[in-house]
Design an enzyme around this catalytic site. Structure first.
Site, PDB file in Angstrom:
ATOM      1  N   GLY A   1     117.142  81.285  37.318  1.00  0.00           N
ATOM      2  CA  GLY A   1     116.814  79.865  37.491  1.00  0.00           C
ATOM      3  C   GLY A   1     116.408  79.272  36.148  1.00  0.00           C
ATOM      4  O   GLY A   1     115.622  79.871  35.418  1.00  0.00           O
TER       5      GLY A   1
ATOM      6  N   ARG B   1     116.404  77.015  20.627  1.00  0.00           N
ATOM      7  CA  ARG B   1     116.374  76.376  19.294  1.00  0.00           C
ATOM      8  C   ARG B   1     115.563  77.213  18.309  1.00  0.00           C
ATOM      9  O   ARG B   1     116.025  77.504  17.187  1.00  0.00           O
ATOM     10  CB  ARG B   1     115.772  74.978  19.425  1.00  0.00           C
ATOM     11  CG  ARG B   1     115.507  74.277  18.116  1.00  0.00           C
ATOM     12  CD  ARG B   1     114.949  72.885  18.392  1.00  0.00           C
ATOM     13  NE  ARG B   1     114.499  72.218  17.186  1.00  0.00           N
ATOM     14  CZ  ARG B   1     113.269  72.343  16.681  1.00  0.00           C
ATOM     15  NH1 ARG B   1     112.388  73.131  17.286  1.00  0.00           N
ATOM     16  NH2 ARG B   1     112.934  71.699  15.598  1.00  0.00           N
TER      17      ARG B   1
ATOM     18  N   CYS C   1     123.730  86.819  38.479  1.00  0.00           N
ATOM     19  CA  CYS C   1     124.889  87.713  38.419  1.00  0.00           C
ATOM     20  C   CYS C   1     124.526  89.038  39.091  1.00  0.00           C
ATOM     21  O   CYS C   1     124.009  89.958  38.459  1.00  0.00           O
ATOM     22  CB  CYS C   1     125.279  87.912  36.951  1.00  0.00           C
ATOM     23  SG  CYS C   1     126.718  88.943  36.694  1.00  0.00           S
TER      24      CYS C   1
ATOM     25  N   ASP D   1     108.313  79.972  38.338  1.00  0.00           N
ATOM     26  CA  ASP D   1     107.525  80.663  39.372  1.00  0.00           C
ATOM     27  C   ASP D   1     106.253  81.331  38.821  1.00  0.00           C
ATOM     28  O   ASP D   1     105.350  81.641  39.574  1.00  0.00           O
ATOM     29  CB  ASP D   1     108.379  81.743  40.054  1.00  0.00           C
ATOM     30  CG  ASP D   1     109.655  81.174  40.645  1.00  0.00           C
ATOM     31  OD1 ASP D   1     109.680  79.957  40.914  1.00  0.00           O
ATOM     32  OD2 ASP D   1     110.624  81.928  40.827  1.00  0.00           O
TER      33      ASP D   1
ATOM     34  N   GLY E   1     108.685  78.428  43.998  1.00  0.00           N
ATOM     35  CA  GLY E   1     107.849  79.521  43.494  1.00  0.00           C
ATOM     36  C   GLY E   1     108.367  80.872  43.962  1.00  0.00           C
ATOM     37  O   GLY E   1     107.762  81.903  43.694  1.00  0.00           O
TER      38      GLY E   1
ATOM     39  N   GLY F   1      93.786  68.221  43.708  1.00  0.00           N
ATOM     40  CA  GLY F   1      92.651  68.038  44.604  1.00  0.00           C
ATOM     41  C   GLY F   1      93.121  68.131  46.050  1.00  0.00           C
ATOM     42  O   GLY F   1      92.665  67.375  46.923  1.00  0.00           O
TER      43      GLY F   1
ATOM     44  N   ARG G   1      85.437  62.755  58.467  1.00  0.00           N
ATOM     45  CA  ARG G   1      84.706  62.086  57.387  1.00  0.00           C
ATOM     46  C   ARG G   1      84.974  60.591  57.438  1.00  0.00           C
ATOM     47  O   ARG G   1      85.807  60.111  58.193  1.00  0.00           O
ATOM     48  CB  ARG G   1      85.160  62.631  56.033  1.00  0.00           C
ATOM     49  CG  ARG G   1      84.796  64.081  55.852  1.00  0.00           C
ATOM     50  CD  ARG G   1      85.305  64.558  54.514  1.00  0.00           C
ATOM     51  NE  ARG G   1      85.085  65.988  54.374  1.00  0.00           N
ATOM     52  CZ  ARG G   1      85.842  66.794  53.639  1.00  0.00           C
ATOM     53  NH1 ARG G   1      86.871  66.317  52.990  1.00  0.00           N
ATOM     54  NH2 ARG G   1      85.575  68.070  53.566  1.00  0.00           N
TER      55      ARG G   1
ATOM     56  N   GLU H   1     106.834  77.909  48.850  1.00  0.00           N
ATOM     57  CA  GLU H   1     108.035  78.221  49.643  1.00  0.00           C
ATOM     58  C   GLU H   1     108.034  79.682  50.102  1.00  0.00           C
ATOM     59  O   GLU H   1     108.663  80.021  51.096  1.00  0.00           O
ATOM     60  CB  GLU H   1     109.313  77.913  48.859  1.00  0.00           C
ATOM     61  CG  GLU H   1     109.548  78.827  47.676  1.00  0.00           C
ATOM     62  CD  GLU H   1     110.927  78.658  47.048  1.00  0.00           C
ATOM     63  OE1 GLU H   1     111.850  78.160  47.696  1.00  0.00           O
ATOM     64  OE2 GLU H   1     111.055  79.060  45.874  1.00  0.00           O
TER      65      GLU H   1
HETATM   66  O1  F6P Z   1     113.157  81.300  40.302  1.00  0.00           O
HETATM   67  C1  F6P Z   1     113.187  79.917  40.178  1.00  0.00           C
HETATM   68  C2  F6P Z   1     113.520  79.267  41.496  1.00  0.00           C
HETATM   69  O2  F6P Z   1     113.565  77.878  41.262  1.00  0.00           O
HETATM   70  C3  F6P Z   1     112.593  79.613  42.648  1.00  0.00           C
HETATM   71  O3  F6P Z   1     111.401  78.877  42.624  1.00  0.00           O
HETATM   72  C4  F6P Z   1     113.466  79.300  43.824  1.00  0.00           C
HETATM   73  O4  F6P Z   1     113.085  80.063  44.952  1.00  0.00           O
HETATM   74  C5  F6P Z   1     114.831  79.703  43.349  1.00  0.00           C
HETATM   75  O5  F6P Z   1     114.793  79.677  41.934  1.00  0.00           O
HETATM   76  C6  F6P Z   1     115.939  78.812  43.814  1.00  0.00           C
HETATM   77  O6  F6P Z   1     117.125  79.355  43.354  1.00  0.00           O
HETATM   78  P1  F6P Z   1     118.529  78.620  43.430  1.00  0.00           P
HETATM   79  O7  F6P Z   1     118.478  77.461  42.509  1.00  0.00           O
HETATM   80  O8  F6P Z   1     119.492  79.651  43.018  1.00  0.00           O
HETATM   81  O9  F6P Z   1     118.683  78.163  44.856  1.00  0.00           O
END
Ligand code: F6P
Length: 374
Positions: free
Chosen positions: A16, A26, A78, A139, A182, A197, A227, A240
């Site tokens: 990712g 760079r 890959c 992540d 994540g 927060g 409250r 996630e």
């Molecule tokens: O590892 C980075 C990430 O963005 C994760 O947070 C997410 O679960 C995953 O890649 C999504 O992968 P893809 O873009 O291949 O669906």
């Protein structure tokens, strides 16, 4: 592992993408060149490597990329790279071009591939290859580095989105569950919940069953709604990696809220959900990610040039590291060179919740949430 320094070094981004990867490309390209190495870019990660999509990387190509999100080299996942024959092909391609060093910029899977590519057993008879990894993944699921490239920008994106959601949530006294990326790691959800927060963070390391999660959300909503006016909105950040699909979570929470608060206006009390998805991965890198990418890549390419291999450039490791697996980088007092194998082993512990750091994170969150609910 110190050997003769690398003369022809390729840079590859994989997995990712993460904001700040371009800053790393760079810096690696410019520093490597200034140290007398010939620098190359590999397109589309290990997939491009297998297709021999490798070209010299000149200063003109990296000028102005610092502020761009994504990666100019492209990236890919890959799966075939797990096969030894496939890695043999990759090594032959690199050797054919005289490339003796590789900077791999990526996350857990990408660095696993890097270590295997440079495995001395697999190299027997082949041309030697040195690799140094640069941690890059929003992540923050790699161990033995305080941060990976992209995390800071992703956190800022989440905070900005949640601040906007909080405005409308406050106006309508609503509860929002905001799901953030994540993968299997709750770091982004936890840290952004603090910065926003939020009233609750749901993260996989807590290992809570579905019923407990639902109860916790319902308790939070009812406590906050008891409250005064202007304090009745609820923001819950869900990682996630918490395996309950967000629509199911909403349905379960709404049902329980109707049971527990039968007199509440059902339209007013029902939860809203927002999935931030890939928005979290994009955008211009923050100043910090530009700096982090530049500094880690500087350390990585200098290490290769000095003949070091099988390491990852790390940013302020969050635990004390034994001398036999890590050394402070001579090029940057905030950076370390850590054995790649130690990083990968500890990453498994981090993700399974076994490491002291994972336990500390989960415990700290329980304490934060208890304080919020008082
Ligand atoms: O590892 C980075 C990430 O963005 C994760 O947070 C997410 O679960 C995953 O890649 C999504 O992968 P893809 O873009 O291949 O669906």
């Amino acid at each position: 592992m110190a050997m003769a320094g690398c003369n022809r070094i390729a840079i590859l981004t994989s997995g990712g993408d993460a904001p700040g990867m371009n800053a790393a490309i760079r810096a690696a390209a410019l520093v490597g060149r200034s140290l007398g190495a010939e620098m190359f870019g590999v397109e589309r990660g290990y997939r491009g490597l297998l297709e021999d999509a490798i070209a010299p990387l000149q200063p003109a190509e990296v000028a102005g990329i610092l502020r761009e999100g994504g990666t100019i080299l492209g990236s890919a996942r890959c799966k075939e790279f797990h096969q030894r024959e496939v890695r043999d092909r990759a090594r032959a391609i690199l050797a054919g071009r005289g490339i003796d060093g590789l900077v791999v910029i990526g996350g857990n899977g990408s660095l696993t591939g890097a270590l295997k590519l440079a495995d001395p057993d697999e190299l027997s008879g082949g041309a030697p290859l040195k690799v140094v990894g640069v941690p890059a993944s929003i992540d923050n699921d790699l161990a033995l580095t305080g941060l990976s490239i992209g995390v800071d920008t992703a956190m800022n994106t989440i905070v900005e989105a949640c601040d906007k959601i909080a405005d409308t949530a406050t106006a309508h006294d609503r509860t929002f569950i905001v799901e953030v990326m994540g993968r299997d790691c709750g770091y982004l959800a936890m840290t952004s919940a603090i910065a926003v927060g939020a009233d609750l963070a749901l993260f996989p390391e807590a290992g809570k069953p579905e019923s407990e999660i639902v109860d916790r959300i319902v308790d939070t909503v009812l406590t906050v709604r008891a409250r005064g006016r202007r304090a009745r909105r609820v923001i819950i950040v869900k990682a996630e990696g918490v395996s309950i699909p967000i629509d199911r979570l909403k349905a379960l929470v709404d049902e329980r809220l109707r049971e527990k608060a039968p007199d509440a206006d059902p339209a007013g009390i029902e939860t809203r959900v927002t999935v931030l998805g890939h928005v979290v991965r994009g955008g211009r890198p923050s100043a910090f990610d530009r700096l982090l990418g530049s500094r880690l890549a500087n350390v990585a390419v200098r290490a290769l040039r000095a003949g070091t291999s099988h390491k990852m450039a790390a940013w302020l490791p969050p635990v004390e590291l034994p001398e036999e697996i890590a050394a402070r980088s001579p090029a940057d007092p905030y950076c370390w060179l850590v054995d790649l194998s130690a990083v990968l082993a500890e990453t498994e512990n981090l993700l399974s919740g076994r490491s002291p750091l994972a336990r500390w994170r989960a415990g700290a969150f329980d304490a934060i949430e208890d304080a919020l609910l008082l």
